[in-house]
Motif scaffolding. Structure first.
Motif, short mmCIF file in Angstrom:
data_model
loop_
_atom_site.label_atom_id
_atom_site.label_comp_id
_atom_site.label_asym_id
_atom_site.label_seq_id
_atom_site.Cartn_x
_atom_site.Cartn_y
_atom_site.Cartn_z
N ALA A 1 0.64 -0.95 0.01
CA ALA A 1 0.25 -0.10 -0.11
C ALA A 1 0.97 1.22 -0.60
CB ALA A 1 -1.27 -0.56 0.87
N PHE A 2 1.55 1.41 0.56
CA PHE A 2 2.71 2.62 0.89
C PHE A 2 3.51 2.31 -1.05
CE2 PHE A 2 7.11 3.81 0.76
CZ PHE A 2 7.28 4.82 1.68
N VAL A 3 4.01 1.36 -1.40
CA VAL A 3 4.29 1.64 -2.68
C VAL A 3 3.57 2.38 -3.77
CG1 VAL A 3 5.28 0.56 -4.16
CG2 VAL A 3 6.21 -0.16 -2.68
N ILE A 4 2.07 1.95 -3.50
CA ILE A 4 1.10 2.42 -4.02
C ILE A 4 0.64 4.00 -4.04
CG2 ILE A 4 -1.82 2.20 -4.94
CD1 ILE A 4 -1.09 -1.27 -4.39
N ARG A 5 0.62 4.17 -2.27
CA ARG A 5 0.75 5.77 -2.12
C ARG A 5 1.29 6.45 -3.02
NH1 ARG A 5 2.12 8.71 1.57
NH2 ARG A 5 3.21 7.42 3.26
N LYS A 6 2.64 6.33 -2.98
CA LYS A 6 3.40 7.03 -3.11
C LYS A 6 3.90 6.64 -4.87
CE LYS A 6 6.18 8.28 -0.84
NZ LYS A 6 6.43 10.12 -0.79
N ARG A 7 3.23 6.03 -5.35
CA ARG A 7 2.72 6.09 -7.05
C ARG A 7 2.22 7.50 -7.73
NH1 ARG A 7 3.49 -0.03 -10.11
NH2 ARG A 7 3.05 2.10 -12.32
N VAL A 8 1.14 7.05 -6.83
CA VAL A 8 -0.63 7.57 -6.78
C VAL A 8 0.03 9.05 -6.24
CG1 VAL A 8 -2.30 8.85 -6.27
CG2 VAL A 8 -1.82 6.40 -6.24
N GLU A 9 1.07 9.65 -5.91
CA GLU A 9 1.18 10.93 -5.48
C GLU A 9 2.18 11.71 -5.73
OE1 GLU A 9 2.15 11.13 -0.89
OE2 GLU A 9 -0.16 10.80 -0.61
N HIS A 10 3.08 10.50 -6.77
CA HIS A 10 3.99 11.20 -7.64
C HIS A 10 3.34 11.47 -9.23
CE1 HIS A 10 7.24 9.88 -4.36
NE2 HIS A 10 7.85 11.27 -5.19
N THR A 11 1.96 10.40 -8.93
CA THR A 11 1.70 10.52 -11.12
C THR A 11 0.09 11.47 -10.73
OG1 THR A 11 0.77 8.38 -10.92
CG2 THR A 11 3.18 8.33 -11.28
N LEU A 12 0.15 11.22 -10.12
CA LEU A 12 -1.75 12.06 -9.90
C LEU A 12 -1.88 12.69 -8.62
CD1 LEU A 12 -3.69 8.05 -9.91
CD2 LEU A 12 -3.74 9.47 -11.88
N PRO A 13 -2.96 13.60 -8.76
CA PRO A 13 -3.70 14.90 -8.40
C PRO A 13 -4.29 14.53 -7.13
CG PRO A 13 -5.73 14.82 -10.21
CD PRO A 13 -3.66 13.96 -9.95
N VAL A 14 -4.07 12.99 -6.22
CA VAL A 14 -4.35 12.63 -4.93
C VAL A 14 -3.50 12.38 -4.42
CG1 VAL A 14 -5.59 10.37 -4.34
CG2 VAL A 14 -5.52 10.68 -6.57
N TYR A 15 -4.41 13.26 -2.71
CA TYR A 15 -3.46 12.67 -1.59
C TYR A 15 -3.84 11.55 -0.53
CZ TYR A 15 -1.53 14.03 2.96
OH TYR A 15 -1.25 14.06 4.15
N PHE A 16 -2.97 10.82 0.12
CA PHE A 16 -3.91 9.85 0.75
C PHE A 16 -3.18 10.23 1.93
CE2 PHE A 16 -3.67 7.39 -2.93
CZ PHE A 16 -5.30 6.32 -2.48
N PRO A 17 -4.36 10.83 3.21
CA PRO A 17 -3.44 10.54 4.54
C PRO A 17 -3.32 9.78 5.07
CG PRO A 17 -5.40 12.38 4.28
CD PRO A 17 -5.42 11.02 2.65
N SER A 18 -4.20 8.28 4.61
CA SER A 18 -3.75 6.68 5.31
C SER A 18 -4.10 6.14 3.36
CB SER A 18 -4.81 6.59 6.67
OG SER A 18 -5.93 6.27 6.32
N LEU A 19 -2.92 5.58 3.62
CA LEU A 19 -3.56 4.16 2.95
C LEU A 19 -3.23 2.88 3.85
CD1 LEU A 19 -4.72 2.91 0.66
CD2 LEU A 19 -2.96 3.10 -1.28
N SER A 20 -3.86 1.66 4.68
CA SER A 20 -2.95 1.27 5.54
C SER A 20 -3.79 0.08 5.85
CB SER A 20 -2.56 2.23 6.27
OG SER A 20 -2.05 1.44 7.50
N ALA A 21 -2.89 -1.22 5.82
CA ALA A 21 -3.67 -1.62 6.60
C ALA A 21 -4.87 -1.58 7.91
CB ALA A 21 -3.78 -3.58 6.43
N ARG A 22 -3.95 -1.16 8.80
CA ARG A 22 -4.60 -0.61 9.74
C ARG A 22 -4.21 0.44 10.82
NH1 ARG A 22 1.81 -2.74 11.62
NH2 ARG A 22 2.42 -1.43 10.07
N THR A 23 -4.04 1.62 9.52
CA THR A 23 -4.69 3.42 10.42
C THR A 23 -5.32 3.84 9.71
OG1 THR A 23 -1.48 3.07 11.52
CG2 THR A 23 -3.27 5.02 10.76
#
Length: 177
Positions: free
Chosen positions: A74-96
């Motif tokens: 999920a961390f890798v997905i979040r970083k890839r998304v934030e580098h390529t799309l106008p999207v911010y993830f405050p959290s993308l986690s199985a636990r938080t």
């Protein structure tokens, strides 16, 4: 939770892009949830730039990934998304889960009705109510952070981001593929 564009067409395009990146990382999208909000009490400046809030649920192709392994992907997905799309993830986690925004502490539970839902339970809740004093307030920059907090001023946000970007190519871990 994802902070997606307000515009419906831009939001749909961002969701499509996220789903492609999830598949590219060998995971699957289980679904999206519209995060209920009540924006009736927020100011006009916050409302004008308020993102669309959706929670993304992902899993391994055969549900074999759990815990920290799923969080790493999920961390890798979040970083890839934030580098390529106008999207911010405050959290993308199985636990938080992170609920944050351009809000005062007293607005938080009213803005996000999830926080007063009796079915929501947590061992820990953290609230921080001050915006940065040296950057223009925005939904993504509102506290709390994803996994850390600080007591003090981080004075050069742009400088810190540039420093990390300049060194990204040197960062490597077998844990992230």
């Amino acid at each position: 939770t994802a902070f997606l564009p307000q515009d419906d067409a831009e939001c749909a395009e961002a969701v499509d892009g996220i789903e492609k990146l999830v598949a590219d990382e060998g995971l699957r999208v289980l679904g999206w949830r519209e995060v209920p909000v009540d924006a009736s009490m927020i100011g006009s400046q916050a409302a004008e730039v308020q993102p669309t809030f959706r929670q993304l649920f992902i899993a391994g192709v055969n549900d074999s990934l759990t815990g920290i392994e799923l969080d790493r992907r999920a961390f890798v997905i979040r970083k890839r998304v934030e580098h390529t799309l106008p999207v911010y993830f405050p959290s993308l986690s199985a636990r938080t889960l992170v609920y944050k925004g351009m809000l005062t502490s007293s607005q938080l539970q009213d803005f996000f009705p999830d926080l007063t839902d009796e079915r929501m339970a947590s061992a820990l809740a953290l609230v921080h109510s001050r915006f940065s004093t040296n950057t223009f307030p925005s939904w993504p920059l509102a506290h709390p952070y994803r996994f850390i907090a600080h007591n003090g001023e981080i004075n050069t946000v742009q400088g810190n981001r540039n420093w990390m970007r300049a060194r990204e190519s040197m960062l490597h871990s077998d844990l992230f593929g």
